[in-house]
Design a protein around this motif. Structure first.
Motif, short mmCIF file in Angstrom:
data_model
loop_
_atom_site.label_atom_id
_atom_site.label_comp_id
_atom_site.label_asym_id
_atom_site.label_seq_id
_atom_site.Cartn_x
_atom_site.Cartn_y
_atom_site.Cartn_z
N ALA A 29 3.24 6.22 1.68
CA ALA A 29 1.86 5.83 1.40
C ALA A 29 1.67 4.32 1.41
CB ALA A 29 1.41 6.41 0.06
N LEU A 30 2.75 3.56 1.29
CA LEU A 30 2.64 2.10 1.37
C LEU A 30 2.22 1.64 2.76
CD1 LEU A 30 5.71 1.00 -0.76
CD2 LEU A 30 3.30 0.76 -1.34
N GLY A 31 2.29 2.54 3.73
CA GLY A 31 1.86 2.23 5.09
C GLY A 31 0.44 2.69 5.39
N GLU A 40 -2.44 0.92 -5.24
CA GLU A 40 -2.20 1.92 -6.28
C GLU A 40 -0.80 2.54 -6.14
OE1 GLU A 40 -3.99 2.81 -9.09
OE2 GLU A 40 -4.94 0.94 -8.52
N THR A 41 -0.35 2.69 -4.93
CA THR A 41 0.99 3.22 -4.70
C THR A 41 2.03 2.27 -5.27
OG1 THR A 41 0.28 4.43 -2.74
CG2 THR A 41 2.63 3.99 -2.95
N LEU A 45 4.68 3.22 -8.26
CA LEU A 45 6.11 3.02 -8.09
C LEU A 45 6.67 2.11 -9.19
CD1 LEU A 45 6.21 2.71 -4.22
CD2 LEU A 45 7.36 4.48 -5.58
N GLY A 46 5.91 1.12 -9.57
CA GLY A 46 6.33 0.26 -10.67
C GLY A 46 6.43 1.02 -11.99
N ARG A 47 5.51 1.93 -12.21
CA ARG A 47 5.55 2.75 -13.43
C ARG A 47 6.75 3.68 -13.42
NH1 ARG A 47 0.73 5.99 -14.62
NH2 ARG A 47 1.97 6.52 -16.43
N GLN A 73 0.84 -6.39 -6.53
CA GLN A 73 1.30 -5.11 -7.08
C GLN A 73 2.72 -4.80 -6.61
OE1 GLN A 73 0.01 -3.24 -9.39
NE2 GLN A 73 -1.96 -4.24 -9.56
N ALA A 74 3.03 -5.14 -5.37
CA ALA A 74 4.39 -4.91 -4.85
C ALA A 74 5.39 -5.76 -5.62
CB ALA A 74 4.44 -5.22 -3.36
#
Length: 83
Positions: A29-31, A40-41, A45-47, A73-74
């Motif tokens: 989904a990062l793409g 949001e993805t 992923l961070g969570r 966010q990344a």
């Protein structure tokens, strides 16, 4: 009630087996062409935290995203994962 919900939204997901199983799909989904989906993805992923280590290469690519929010966010996701 809102405080409990808000707190739950920020709780780490790393203890959830289903969250960790979703990492490959989240990495894809990062793409997505939608910057909101990408941002949001990263947040999700961070969570997940260290359980999302498999997503590190995709998150590193997201550091070069054309959108500022996605990049931030990344970076935060990578910090929370421990990379």
């Amino acid at each position: 009630m809102q405080r409990r919900v808000a707190g739950a939204q920020k709780a780490p997901l790393s203890q959830s087996a289903s969250a960790v199983q979703a990492v490959p799909t989240l990495s894809e989904a990062l793409g997505d062409k939608d910057k909101t989906v990408r941002a949001e993805t990263c947040r999700v992923l961070g969570r997940i935290g260290p359980g999302a280590r498999e997503a590190v290469p995709a998150l590193q690519t997201a550091l070069r995203d054309k959108d500022d929010i996605v990049r931030v966010q990344a970076e935060e996701a990578l910090r929370r994962i421990g990379s």
